[in-house]
Design a protein around this motif. Structure first.
Motif, short mmCIF file in Angstrom:
data_model
loop_
_atom_site.label_atom_id
_atom_site.label_comp_id
_atom_site.label_asym_id
_atom_site.label_seq_id
_atom_site.Cartn_x
_atom_site.Cartn_y
_atom_site.Cartn_z
N GLU A 1 0.85 -1.19 0.00
CA GLU A 1 0.00 0.00 0.00
C GLU A 1 0.89 1.24 0.00
OE1 GLU A 1 -3.20 0.16 -0.40
OE2 GLU A 1 -3.40 -2.02 -0.43
N PRO A 2 0.43 2.35 -0.58
CA PRO A 2 1.26 3.56 -0.70
C PRO A 2 1.88 4.01 0.62
CG PRO A 2 -0.72 3.81 -2.02
CD PRO A 2 -0.88 2.53 -1.25
N GLU A 3 1.11 3.92 1.71
CA GLU A 3 1.64 4.40 2.99
C GLU A 3 2.77 3.51 3.49
OE1 GLU A 3 -2.32 2.22 3.84
OE2 GLU A 3 -1.48 3.60 2.33
N ASP A 4 2.70 2.21 3.23
CA ASP A 4 3.78 1.32 3.64
C ASP A 4 5.01 1.48 2.75
OD1 ASP A 4 2.45 0.03 5.82
OD2 ASP A 4 1.26 -1.08 4.37
N PHE A 5 4.76 1.68 1.46
CA PHE A 5 5.86 1.94 0.54
C PHE A 5 6.60 3.20 0.97
CE2 PHE A 5 7.57 3.94 -3.32
CZ PHE A 5 8.34 2.91 -3.83
N GLN A 6 5.85 4.25 1.31
CA GLN A 6 6.48 5.51 1.72
C GLN A 6 7.19 5.36 3.06
OE1 GLN A 6 7.07 8.11 0.06
NE2 GLN A 6 7.92 9.32 1.74
N HIS A 7 6.62 4.57 3.96
CA HIS A 7 7.27 4.35 5.26
C HIS A 7 8.63 3.71 5.06
CE1 HIS A 7 7.77 3.50 9.52
NE2 HIS A 7 8.00 2.23 9.22
N LEU A 8 8.71 2.72 4.18
CA LEU A 8 9.99 2.07 3.92
C LEU A 8 10.97 3.06 3.28
CD1 LEU A 8 8.79 -1.41 2.63
CD2 LEU A 8 9.95 -0.93 4.79
N ASN A 9 10.48 3.94 2.44
CA ASN A 9 11.33 4.97 1.86
C ASN A 9 11.95 5.84 2.94
OD1 ASN A 9 10.86 4.22 -0.79
ND2 ASN A 9 9.26 5.75 -1.14
N VAL A 10 11.15 6.19 3.94
CA VAL A 10 11.61 7.08 5.00
C VAL A 10 12.64 6.39 5.90
CG1 VAL A 10 10.90 8.36 7.06
CG2 VAL A 10 9.52 8.48 4.98
N VAL A 11 12.34 5.17 6.33
CA VAL A 11 13.24 4.50 7.30
C VAL A 11 14.55 4.07 6.66
CG1 VAL A 11 11.30 3.73 8.70
CG2 VAL A 11 12.21 2.22 6.93
N SER A 12 14.58 3.97 5.33
CA SER A 12 15.82 3.55 4.66
C SER A 12 16.49 4.69 3.90
CB SER A 12 15.52 2.41 3.68
OG SER A 12 14.65 2.84 2.64
N ALA A 13 16.00 5.90 4.10
CA ALA A 13 16.50 7.05 3.34
C ALA A 13 17.99 7.28 3.57
CB ALA A 13 15.72 8.31 3.73
N ILE A 14 18.65 7.77 2.53
CA ILE A 14 20.08 8.07 2.60
C ILE A 14 20.31 9.56 2.39
CG2 ILE A 14 20.76 5.79 1.75
CD1 ILE A 14 21.30 7.23 -0.98
N ASP A 15 21.49 10.02 2.74
CA ASP A 15 21.89 11.37 2.43
C ASP A 15 22.30 11.41 0.96
OD1 ASP A 15 22.94 13.89 2.20
OD2 ASP A 15 24.59 13.57 3.62
N LEU A 16 21.59 12.16 0.16
CA LEU A 16 21.88 12.22 -1.27
C LEU A 16 23.15 13.01 -1.57
CD1 LEU A 16 18.32 12.78 -2.77
CD2 LEU A 16 19.69 10.70 -2.84
N GLY A 17 23.64 13.77 -0.60
CA GLY A 17 24.84 14.55 -0.85
C GLY A 17 24.57 15.67 -1.85
N PHE A 18 25.65 16.28 -2.33
CA PHE A 18 25.53 17.35 -3.32
C PHE A 18 25.68 16.77 -4.72
CE2 PHE A 18 27.07 20.67 -6.09
CZ PHE A 18 26.27 21.75 -5.74
N PRO A 19 24.84 17.17 -5.69
CA PRO A 19 23.82 18.22 -5.61
C PRO A 19 22.43 17.71 -5.28
CG PRO A 19 24.12 17.61 -7.90
CD PRO A 19 25.06 16.75 -7.10
N GLY A 20 22.25 16.37 -5.09
CA GLY A 20 20.91 15.83 -4.87
C GLY A 20 20.17 16.50 -3.73
N ALA A 21 20.81 16.60 -2.56
CA ALA A 21 20.15 17.20 -1.40
C ALA A 21 19.94 18.69 -1.61
CB ALA A 21 20.98 16.94 -0.14
N PHE A 22 20.85 19.33 -2.31
CA PHE A 22 20.75 20.77 -2.59
C PHE A 22 19.47 21.08 -3.36
CE2 PHE A 22 21.99 24.33 -5.52
CZ PHE A 22 22.07 25.33 -4.56
N TYR A 23 19.13 20.24 -4.33
CA TYR A 23 17.94 20.47 -5.13
C TYR A 23 16.66 20.39 -4.31
CZ TYR A 23 20.97 19.65 -9.18
OH TYR A 23 21.98 19.72 -10.12
N ARG A 24 16.72 19.69 -3.17
CA ARG A 24 15.54 19.50 -2.35
C ARG A 24 15.33 20.60 -1.31
NH1 ARG A 24 16.76 15.00 -4.69
NH2 ARG A 24 15.32 13.23 -4.86
N GLU A 25 16.28 21.52 -1.20
CA GLU A 25 16.14 22.62 -0.26
C GLU A 25 15.01 23.55 -0.70
OE1 GLU A 25 19.82 24.61 0.40
OE2 GLU A 25 20.89 22.77 0.97
#
Length: 353
Positions: A307-331
């Motif tokens: 289900e979308p909410e479980d898919f998103q939960h797994l995205n959150v708990v396994s999230a990584i630091d995208l570093g530059f420039p990936g994280a910069f674009y999300r500011e």
């Protein structure tokens, strides 16, 4: 089993790929001959047609067993193999122990490509390969040499499609662009390690694959079995105790997977596989198994959806630091400046979520 087209090609492959590295026992683990055939038959009976191997897997035994199995129905299967790594006798274990072999029997050069291809034909008992991967970038061979050699074997009908594995994004991008501009064969797939425990390809490799129209074929989607939860139960496996796949962070991700699996009443590995399959880009997990029971469990992912909410939960708990420039674009400030306050009103898959 459903089928998807691979990359920008018209080649139809099953939504799960069978990883054949464990066929044969030359490396002191893996499936014996009878079990190997049972595994391949189980996969085929489920509708699977996509099989992944390599010239050196179990010192060539993997290809030999596949060759025997597909003889009477070769055209029904899509066989992907790879070249680059040493597959000359007395075998890869001897090479790793320091025994020297043919200096041009490894690497990405044209000579090794043709040598490897010839040997794969013999082992697979075939006169063509559906998909040939460059296995790993050697940092030696000019990119145009690789792409022209690939185009030559495609033009001769020896290989139908080409792909690339374990290579920096800038190399793949340059290679694909050279091929496009010169009218040469282009890659249809990118094979990388990708799982809930290994999301670093999201920094450069996966965005590149989306832009270039490459299907991501994910190896180790279960993190060497760690995401099945078996190591938390004290079961033994091939992972060493100091493996990153058994770290505190990795264990925390696995526990979240187990929690969701318990609610759905499915094995944890099914949840981990389905997460890989439900990505918003073309993603095919490569499922390896040395026991029929393992493969049957993996095949349960075909009839399961998060289900979308479980898919998103797994995205959150396994999230990584995208570093530059990936994280910069999300500011938020950057978003506002680039999109003039209209970011949330623009519907486009490439926008940094």
């Amino acid at each position: 089993m459903k089928y998807v087209t691979l990359g920008r090609s018209g080649l139809k492959v099953s939504e799960l790929c069978f990883g054949a590295m464990g066929l044969g026992q030359d490396w002191n683990w893996g499936a014996d001959r009878q079990t190997s055939f049972e595994l391949l038959e189980t996969f085929a009976n489920a509708g699977g047609n996509f099989i992944d191997t390599a010239n050196l897997y179990t010192d060539g035994t993997s290809e030999k067993l596949i060759g025997e199995f597909i003889q009477s129905h070769r055209d029904s299967f899509v066989i992907a193999t790879k070249y680059t790594l040493a597959d000359t006798r007395p075998g890869i274990k001897a090479v790793l122990d320091g025994q020297k072999g043919n200096v041009n029997g490894t690497g990405n050069n044209r000579k090794n490509l043709l040598r490897s291809l010839t040997e794969s034909f013999k082992r697979l008992k075939t006169d063509y390969i559906d998909i040939l991967y460059l296995h790993i970038w050697d940092h030696l061979t000019p990119i145009d040499e690789v792409m022209r050699a690939f185009d030559d074997v495609v033009s001769r009908g020896l290989v139908h499609y080409i792909a690339i594995s374990d290579t920096p994004a800038w190399v793949v991008s340059r290679a694909q662009t050279i091929a496009e501009l010169r009218g040469w064969a282009q890659f249809v797939a990118l094979q990388v390690e990708y799982s809930l425990q290994q999301r670093t390809p999201e920094r450069e490799l996966i965005p590149m694959a989306q832009e270039l129209g490459l299907t991501v074929t994910a190896w180790a989607p279960l993190a060497g079995g760690a995401l099945t939860g078996k190591y938390l139960k004290g079961e033994k496996g091939r992972l060493p105790e100091n493996s990153k796949r058994l770290s505190a962070q990795a264990e925390a991700i696995t526990r979240e997977v187990i929690g969701i699996a318990d609610r759905y009443k499915v094995p944890p590995g099914v949840v981990a596989l389905r997460w890989t399959m439900q990505q918003p880009f073309k993603s095919i997990p490569i499922v390896g198994a040395t026991k029929v029971s393992q493969l049957k469990e993996n095949l349960m992912a075909l009839d399961f959806k998060l289900e979308p909410e479980d898919f998103q939960h797994l995205n959150v708990v396994s999230a990584i630091d995208l570093g530059f420039p990936g994280a910069f674009y999300r500011e938020e400030g950057v978003r506002q400046s680039v999109y003039g306050g209209y970011f949330d009103k623009i519907d486009h898959p490439n926008l940094p979520k």
